[in-house]
Scaffold this motif. Structure first.
Motif, PDB file in Angstrom:
ATOM      1  N   HIS A  30       1.089   8.651  -6.005  1.00 10.43           N
ATOM      2  CA  HIS A  30       0.736  10.272  -5.552  1.00 10.43           C
ATOM      3  C   HIS A  30       1.911  11.192  -5.551  1.00 10.43           C
ATOM      4  O   HIS A  30       1.684  12.262  -4.721  1.00 10.43           O
ATOM      5  N   THR A  31       3.159  10.701  -5.856  1.00  8.47           N
ATOM      6  CA  THR A  31       4.128  11.338  -5.759  1.00  8.47           C
ATOM      7  C   THR A  31       5.054  11.601  -6.775  1.00  8.47           C
ATOM      8  O   THR A  31       4.977  10.622  -7.679  1.00  8.47           O
TER       9      THR A  31
ATOM     10  N   CYS B 192      -9.129   9.051   3.914  1.00  6.29           N
ATOM     11  CA  CYS B 192     -10.043   9.551   3.183  1.00  6.29           C
ATOM     12  C   CYS B 192     -11.347   9.241   3.866  1.00  6.29           C
ATOM     13  O   CYS B 192     -11.525   8.412   4.842  1.00  6.29           O
TER      14      CYS B 192
ATOM     15  N   SER C 256     -11.663   4.109  -4.411  1.00  8.94           N
ATOM     16  CA  SER C 256     -10.225   4.402  -3.813  1.00  8.94           C
ATOM     17  C   SER C 256     -10.166   4.922  -2.472  1.00  8.94           C
ATOM     18  O   SER C 256     -11.505   5.160  -1.881  1.00  8.94           O
ATOM     19  N   GLY C 257      -9.046   5.326  -1.990  1.00 10.64           N
ATOM     20  CA  GLY C 257      -9.132   5.852  -0.535  1.00 10.64           C
ATOM     21  C   GLY C 257      -9.386   5.037   0.595  1.00 10.64           C
ATOM     22  O   GLY C 257      -9.477   5.111   1.828  1.00 10.64           O
ATOM     23  N   ARG C 258      -8.796   3.742   0.195  1.00 17.02           N
ATOM     24  CA  ARG C 258      -8.851   2.525   1.031  1.00 17.02           C
ATOM     25  C   ARG C 258      -7.722   2.117   1.800  1.00 17.02           C
ATOM     26  O   ARG C 258      -7.350   1.672   2.813  1.00 17.02           O
ATOM     27  N   GLY C 259      -6.618   2.286   1.173  1.00 17.00           N
ATOM     28  CA  GLY C 259      -5.152   2.036   1.314  1.00 17.00           C
ATOM     29  C   GLY C 259      -4.762   2.484   2.585  1.00 17.00           C
ATOM     30  O   GLY C 259      -4.297   1.499   3.382  1.00 17.00           O
ATOM     31  N   LEU C 260      -4.688   3.568   3.033  1.00 18.27           N
ATOM     32  CA  LEU C 260      -4.441   3.929   4.271  1.00 18.27           C
ATOM     33  C   LEU C 260      -5.277   3.513   5.564  1.00 18.27           C
ATOM     34  O   LEU C 260      -4.951   3.209   6.644  1.00 18.27           O
ATOM     35  N   HIS C 261      -6.444   3.451   5.044  1.00 18.82           N
ATOM     36  CA  HIS C 261      -7.374   2.897   6.239  1.00 18.82           C
ATOM     37  C   HIS C 261      -7.151   1.282   6.509  1.00 18.82           C
ATOM     38  O   HIS C 261      -6.984   0.952   7.548  1.00 18.82           O
TER      39      HIS C 261
ATOM     40  N   GLU D 168       0.905  -1.201   0.151  1.00 23.23           N
ATOM     41  CA  GLU D 168      -0.142  -0.192   0.073  1.00 23.23           C
ATOM     42  C   GLU D 168       0.822   1.349  -0.111  1.00 23.23           C
ATOM     43  O   GLU D 168       0.652   2.295  -0.880  1.00 23.23           O
TER      44      GLU D 168
ATOM     45  N   SER E 215       0.391  16.714  -2.666  1.00 22.47           N
ATOM     46  CA  SER E 215      -0.623  16.013  -1.787  1.00 22.47           C
ATOM     47  C   SER E 215      -0.098  15.761  -0.590  1.00 22.47           C
ATOM     48  O   SER E 215       1.277  15.423  -0.422  1.00 22.47           O
ATOM     49  N   THR E 216      -0.868  15.355   0.507  1.00 27.84           N
ATOM     50  CA  THR E 216      -0.511  14.973   1.785  1.00 27.84           C
ATOM     51  C   THR E 216      -1.045  13.435   1.969  1.00 27.84           C
ATOM     52  O   THR E 216      -2.564  13.336   2.082  1.00 27.84           O
ATOM     53  N   PRO E 217      -0.501  12.463   2.515  1.00 26.70           N
ATOM     54  CA  PRO E 217      -1.203  11.299   3.078  1.00 26.70           C
ATOM     55  C   PRO E 217      -2.046  11.617   4.122  1.00 26.70           C
ATOM     56  O   PRO E 217      -1.789  12.358   5.038  1.00 26.70           O
TER      57      PRO E 217
ATOM     58  N   ASN F 251       1.278   4.053  -3.147  1.00 20.71           N
ATOM     59  CA  ASN F 251       0.876   5.195  -2.659  1.00 20.71           C
ATOM     60  C   ASN F 251       2.315   6.187  -3.129  1.00 20.71           C
ATOM     61  O   ASN F 251       2.060   7.324  -3.968  1.00 20.71           O
ATOM     62  N   ALA F 252       3.334   5.847  -3.066  1.00 21.67           N
ATOM     63  CA  ALA F 252       4.467   6.556  -3.266  1.00 21.67           C
ATOM     64  C   ALA F 252       4.679   6.836  -5.039  1.00 21.67           C
ATOM     65  O   ALA F 252       4.786   7.841  -5.387  1.00 21.67           O
TER      66      ALA F 252
HETATM   67  N1  LIG Z   1       3.121   9.330  -0.134  1.00 16.66           N
HETATM   68  C1  LIG Z   1       1.962  10.045  -0.293  1.00 16.66           C
HETATM   69  N2  LIG Z   1       2.297  11.439  -0.845  1.00 16.66           N
HETATM   70  C2  LIG Z   1       1.317  12.080  -0.890  1.00 16.66           C
HETATM   71  N3  LIG Z   1      -0.087  11.920  -0.735  1.00 16.66           N
HETATM   72  C3  LIG Z   1      -0.411  10.671  -0.457  1.00 16.66           C
HETATM   73  C4  LIG Z   1       0.567   9.657  -0.170  1.00 16.66           C
HETATM   74  N4  LIG Z   1       0.067   8.491   0.275  1.00 16.66           N
HETATM   75  C5  LIG Z   1      -1.216   8.800   0.174  1.00 16.66           C
HETATM   76  N5  LIG Z   1      -1.574  10.280  -0.038  1.00 16.66           N
HETATM   77  C6  LIG Z   1      -2.782  11.034  -0.125  1.00 16.66           C
HETATM   78  O1  LIG Z   1      -3.739  10.240   0.564  1.00 16.66           O
HETATM   79  C7  LIG Z   1      -4.810   9.738  -0.034  1.00 16.66           C
HETATM   80  C8  LIG Z   1      -5.486   8.388   0.727  1.00 16.66           C
HETATM   81  O2  LIG Z   1      -4.372   7.506   0.400  1.00 16.66           O
HETATM   82  P1  LIG Z   1      -5.215   5.968   0.342  1.00 16.66           P
HETATM   83  O3  LIG Z   1      -3.980   5.039  -0.174  1.00 16.66           O
HETATM   84  O4  LIG Z   1      -5.762   5.767   1.343  1.00 16.66           O
HETATM   85  O5  LIG Z   1      -5.805   6.110  -1.116  1.00 16.66           O
HETATM   86  P2  LIG Z   1      -5.687   6.055  -2.657  1.00 16.66           P
HETATM   87  O6  LIG Z   1      -4.168   5.721  -2.692  1.00 16.66           O
HETATM   88  O7  LIG Z   1      -6.339   7.328  -3.042  1.00 16.66           O
HETATM   89  O8  LIG Z   1      -6.485   4.702  -3.071  1.00 16.66           O
HETATM   90  P3  LIG Z   1      -6.364   3.155  -2.895  1.00 16.66           P
HETATM   91  O9  LIG Z   1      -5.264   2.907  -1.887  1.00 16.66           O
HETATM   92  O10 LIG Z   1      -7.716   2.732  -2.131  1.00 16.66           O
HETATM   93  O11 LIG Z   1      -5.904   2.622  -4.297  1.00 16.66           O
HETATM   94  C9  LIG Z   1      -4.479   9.709  -1.436  1.00 16.66           C
HETATM   95  O12 LIG Z   1      -5.545   9.833  -2.360  1.00 16.66           O
HETATM   96  C10 LIG Z   1      -3.465  10.737  -1.598  1.00 16.66           C
HETATM   97  O13 LIG Z   1      -4.134  11.976  -2.010  1.00 16.66           O
END
Ligand SMILES: Nc1ncnc2c1ncn2[C@@H]1O[C@H](COP(=O)(O)OP(=O)(O)OP(=O)(O)O)[C@@H](O)[C@H]1O
Ligand SMILES: [Mg+2]
Length: 139
Positions: free
Chosen positions: A59-60, A96, A104-109, A51, A91-93, A55-56
């Motif tokens: 989103h980065t 959601c 989406s938005g499930r990874g950090l949960h 996860e 963006s910032t982790p 994200n890296a």
């Molecule tokens: N390393 C990161 N750097 C910057 N922003 C991040 C990072 N990781 C997550 N985010 C932000 O936090 C949000 C939530 O991350 P999360 O992993 O929960 O969901 P997701 O990646 O959008 O979807 P999913 O993981 O369900 O496929 C992301 O949509 C993004 O905006």
């Protein structure tokens, strides 16, 4: 790769950098599993690293041309800290809102549910997202 032993704290540290491509997510998973071996927490650690690495890349700047991300494991006798270092971005982790997590938005949960704590440090020029997993005693 940099195996290191902090004998005072009895913490082992391993780190490795990866190209910021999707194919490297499974490499990062294998990297983590290879150090943890066949212990109950290995699967959890693999899910968490997948996860955070995803994200890296997604989103980065790590996911852009020539981008890279890093993985560090800090393993003590009773805890494991996994960290993914990225190349930053606007963006910032963040967790959601539950109502917005259909697609989406499930990874950090998931990371939050599998770990004792997680957190972030850094800024738009590069962040580290870390997560703490308790380790049971191996036989
Ligand atoms: N390393 C990161 N750097 C910057 N922003 C991040 C990072 N990781 C997550 N985010 C932000 O936090 C949000 C939530 O991350 P999360 O992993 O929960 O969901 P997701 O990646 O959008 O979807 P999913 O993981 O369900 O496929 C992301 O949509 C993004 O905006
Ligand atoms: Mg995600």
């Amino acid at each position: 790769m940099c195996p290191m032993l902090n004998s005072r704290l009895d913490i082992h540290r391993w780190c490795r950098n990866f190209p910021g491509t999707k194919a490297q997510i499974s490499e990062a998973r294998r990297f983590v599993a290879s150090y943890l071996g066949d212990r109950p927490e290995t699967y959890t650690a693999e899910v968490v690293i997948s996860e955070l690495a995803t994200n890296a890349i997604r989103h980065t700047h790590s996911g852009q041309a020539a981008g890279r991300f890093g993985v560090t494991l800090h393993a003590g006798t009773t805890l494991l800290i996994l960290a993914v270092h990225d190349e930053g971005g606007p963006s910032t982790p963040r967790l959601c809102q539950a109502e917005n997590t259909d697609q989406s938005g499930r990874g950090l949960h998931l990371v939050e549910s599998l770990t004792t704590r997680w957190g972030v440090h850094g800024d738009e020029s590069g962040r580290t997202v870390w997560a703490l997993i308790p380790l049971g005693r191996t036989a």
